[in-house]
Scaffold this motif. Sequence first.
Motif, PDB file in Angstrom:
ATOM      1  N   GLY A  89      20.966-114.537  84.195  1.00  0.00           N
ATOM      2  CA  GLY A  89      20.961-115.870  85.482  1.00  0.00           C
ATOM      3  C   GLY A  89      21.905-115.301  86.811  1.00  0.00           C
ATOM      4  N   VAL A  90      22.904-115.111  86.462  1.00  0.00           N
ATOM      5  CA  VAL A  90      24.153-114.895  87.468  1.00  0.00           C
ATOM      6  C   VAL A  90      23.653-113.303  87.464  1.00  0.00           C
ATOM      7  N   ALA A  91      23.035-112.192  87.242  1.00  0.00           N
ATOM      8  CA  ALA A  91      23.255-110.862  87.220  1.00  0.00           C
ATOM      9  C   ALA A  91      23.622-110.488  88.885  1.00  0.00           C
ATOM     10  N   TYR A  92      22.176-111.658  89.491  1.00  0.00           N
ATOM     11  CA  TYR A  92      22.397-110.928  90.653  1.00  0.00           C
ATOM     12  C   TYR A  92      23.055-111.738  92.199  1.00  0.00           C
ATOM     13  N   VAL A  93      24.230-112.686  91.179  1.00  0.00           N
ATOM     14  CA  VAL A  93      24.901-113.634  92.139  1.00  0.00           C
ATOM     15  C   VAL A  93      26.192-112.936  93.009  1.00  0.00           C
ATOM     16  N   PHE A  94      26.787-111.467  91.960  1.00  0.00           N
ATOM     17  CA  PHE A  94      27.799-110.889  92.560  1.00  0.00           C
ATOM     18  C   PHE A  94      27.394-109.894  91.768  1.00  0.00           C
ATOM     19  N   PRO A  95      27.057-108.433  92.808  1.00  0.00           N
ATOM     20  CA  PRO A  95      27.517-107.606  91.320  1.00  0.00           C
ATOM     21  C   PRO A  95      28.689-106.851  91.110  1.00  0.00           C
ATOM     22  N   TRP A  96      29.231-107.915  89.836  1.00  0.00           N
ATOM     23  CA  TRP A  96      31.080-107.507  89.171  1.00  0.00           C
ATOM     24  C   TRP A  96      30.542-105.685  88.772  1.00  0.00           C
ATOM     25  N   GLY A  97      29.508-105.835  87.942  1.00  0.00           N
ATOM     26  CA  GLY A  97      29.867-104.650  87.429  1.00  0.00           C
ATOM     27  C   GLY A  97      29.465-103.354  87.583  1.00  0.00           C
ATOM     28  N   THR A  98      28.958-102.979  89.327  1.00  0.00           N
ATOM     29  CA  THR A  98      29.160-101.963  89.777  1.00  0.00           C
ATOM     30  C   THR A  98      30.725-101.869  90.796  1.00  0.00           C
ATOM     31  N   PHE A  99      31.032-103.340  91.382  1.00  0.00           N
ATOM     32  CA  PHE A  99      31.820-103.381  91.702  1.00  0.00           C
ATOM     33  C   PHE A  99      33.785-102.513  90.886  1.00  0.00           C
ATOM     34  N   THR A 100      32.839-103.215  89.732  1.00  0.00           N
ATOM     35  CA  THR A 100      34.112-102.647  88.715  1.00  0.00           C
ATOM     36  C   THR A 100      34.165-100.624  88.657  1.00  0.00           C
ATOM     37  N   ALA A 101      32.836-100.541  88.938  1.00  0.00           N
ATOM     38  CA  ALA A 101      32.393 -99.307  87.917  1.00  0.00           C
ATOM     39  C   ALA A 101      33.448 -98.667  89.229  1.00  0.00           C
ATOM     40  N   ASN A 102      33.103 -99.011  90.315  1.00  0.00           N
ATOM     41  CA  ASN A 102      33.447 -97.743  91.737  1.00  0.00           C
ATOM     42  C   ASN A 102      35.581 -98.382  91.437  1.00  0.00           C
ATOM     43  N   ALA A 103      35.385 -99.555  91.369  1.00  0.00           N
ATOM     44  CA  ALA A 103      37.055 -99.263  91.178  1.00  0.00           C
ATOM     45  C   ALA A 103      37.542 -98.635  90.491  1.00  0.00           C
ATOM     46  N   ALA A 104      37.197 -99.066  89.123  1.00  0.00           N
ATOM     47  CA  ALA A 104      37.335 -97.580  88.344  1.00  0.00           C
ATOM     48  C   ALA A 104      37.578 -96.564  88.599  1.00  0.00           C
ATOM     49  N   GLY A 105      36.578 -95.938  89.027  1.00  0.00           N
ATOM     50  CA  GLY A 105      36.355 -94.621  89.357  1.00  0.00           C
ATOM     51  C   GLY A 105      37.049 -94.201  90.352  1.00  0.00           C
ATOM     52  N   SER A 106      37.600 -94.986  91.374  1.00  0.00           N
ATOM     53  CA  SER A 106      38.246 -94.989  92.998  1.00  0.00           C
ATOM     54  C   SER A 106      39.736 -94.916  92.642  1.00  0.00           C
ATOM     55  N   LEU A 107      40.095 -95.656  91.340  1.00  0.00           N
ATOM     56  CA  LEU A 107      41.770 -95.644  90.956  1.00  0.00           C
ATOM     57  C   LEU A 107      41.745 -94.056  90.385  1.00  0.00           C
ATOM     58  N   LEU A 108      40.875 -93.857  89.501  1.00  0.00           N
ATOM     59  CA  LEU A 108      40.989 -92.253  88.538  1.00  0.00           C
ATOM     60  C   LEU A 108      40.710 -91.318  89.604  1.00  0.00           C
ATOM     61  N   LEU A 109      40.398 -91.262  90.679  1.00  0.00           N
ATOM     62  CA  LEU A 109      40.226 -90.395  91.313  1.00  0.00           C
ATOM     63  C   LEU A 109      41.229 -90.523  92.394  1.00  0.00           C
ATOM     64  N   GLY A 110      42.246 -91.612  92.511  1.00  0.00           N
ATOM     65  CA  GLY A 110      43.504 -91.536  93.141  1.00  0.00           C
ATOM     66  C   GLY A 110      44.132 -90.736  92.183  1.00  0.00           C
ATOM     67  N   ILE A 111      44.341 -90.630  91.360  1.00  0.00           N
ATOM     68  CA  ILE A 111      45.323 -90.524  90.428  1.00  0.00           C
ATOM     69  C   ILE A 111      45.073 -88.709  89.700  1.00  0.00           C
ATOM     70  N   LEU A 112      43.462 -88.330  90.209  1.00  0.00           N
ATOM     71  CA  LEU A 112      43.971 -87.223  89.928  1.00  0.00           C
ATOM     72  C   LEU A 112      43.924 -86.759  90.878  1.00  0.00           C
ATOM     73  N   THR A 113      43.948 -87.093  92.955  1.00  0.00           N
ATOM     74  CA  THR A 113      44.245 -86.393  93.951  1.00  0.00           C
ATOM     75  C   THR A 113      45.719 -86.641  93.809  1.00  0.00           C
ATOM     76  N   THR A 119      29.634-100.605  81.895  1.00  0.00           N
ATOM     77  CA  THR A 119      29.981-101.275  82.019  1.00  0.00           C
ATOM     78  C   THR A 119      29.719-102.175  82.796  1.00  0.00           C
ATOM     79  N   ASP A 120      28.486-101.930  83.393  1.00  0.00           N
ATOM     80  CA  ASP A 120      27.730-102.798  84.452  1.00  0.00           C
ATOM     81  C   ASP A 120      27.186-103.430  83.723  1.00  0.00           C
ATOM     82  N   ARG A 121      26.280-103.166  81.993  1.00  0.00           N
ATOM     83  CA  ARG A 121      26.213-104.014  81.112  1.00  0.00           C
ATOM     84  C   ARG A 121      27.109-105.023  80.952  1.00  0.00           C
ATOM     85  N   ALA A 122      27.715-104.572  80.157  1.00  0.00           N
ATOM     86  CA  ALA A 122      28.964-105.156  79.484  1.00  0.00           C
ATOM     87  C   ALA A 122      29.629-106.230  80.829  1.00  0.00           C
ATOM     88  N   VAL A 123      29.391-106.155  81.437  1.00  0.00           N
ATOM     89  CA  VAL A 123      30.188-107.240  82.689  1.00  0.00           C
ATOM     90  C   VAL A 123      29.363-107.971  82.850  1.00  0.00           C
TER      91      VAL A 123
END
Lengths: 124, 158
Positions: A31-55, A20-24
Amino acid sequence: MNWLLVVIGGAVGAPLRYLTDRAVQAHQGPGVAYVFPWGTFTANAAGSLLLGILTGAAVSSPVHALLATGLCGALTTYSTFSYETLRLAETGRGFLAAANVVASLLTGLGAVFLGAELAGGFGG
Amino acid sequence: MSEQAPEELPEPGPPAAPQTRVLGAVAAGGALGALARYGALVLWPTADGGFPWTVFAVNVSGCALIGVLMVLTVERGRVTHPLVRPFLGVGVLGGFTTFSTYAADVSGLLVRQELAVALAYMAATVGAALAAVWAGAVVTRRLLDRGARDVRDGGRAA
């Protein structure tokens, strides 16, 4: 046996986060990899959504071990989130560091609530 | 690139490894990290509605360790094997720490109307995690710099 399911979930979740991080980052361009960490942000959001569904779906213990503790736990990360925030702050991008913290927290919380809502609420 | 932003990280420090080996290292590390987190939760369970101390400790310790690791691998290039960072950083520490359980625990506390505990947990984790990664990185940089100075001075004396 739950520990084995956690291992399997972790072995899938961590590479998913990496890809996910690589794709984002590829989408952002070099050159903009360190401007805003959208990759980690996306993975954390997706994982939180899935955990909410499971809960919300109140899944059984083995499914919880595999998907919640294993997959969602490894798909999301606190360590990389913290390190990327530190790098933003250390390279004079304090605003983006603060924005990353606030946006990640609000999105993660919102994703858990949304997921639980989609799955039928927090256990009624 | 370096003249515009001298503090920018080199991209990436160690030489690249083949993608399948990187994915394998990330998967193996993720399995180990997730298992360690699960083990901690089995050993030290926390009650629903209480402060999730175990996940708090997992996340904060993982953040301290990634501060150390990133200085050793990317910033200073002391550990240069191309699979060290995918295995230990992306895999083990990424799998050990978790954002989803943190967010779900905060949500669960809010749903239970444990507002004070929810806010304390949310803020304490962010604060302690950022302090830990900062401390891990700063201490490692200082130790490496001191080590480099000692080697240089020792070399001059000899």
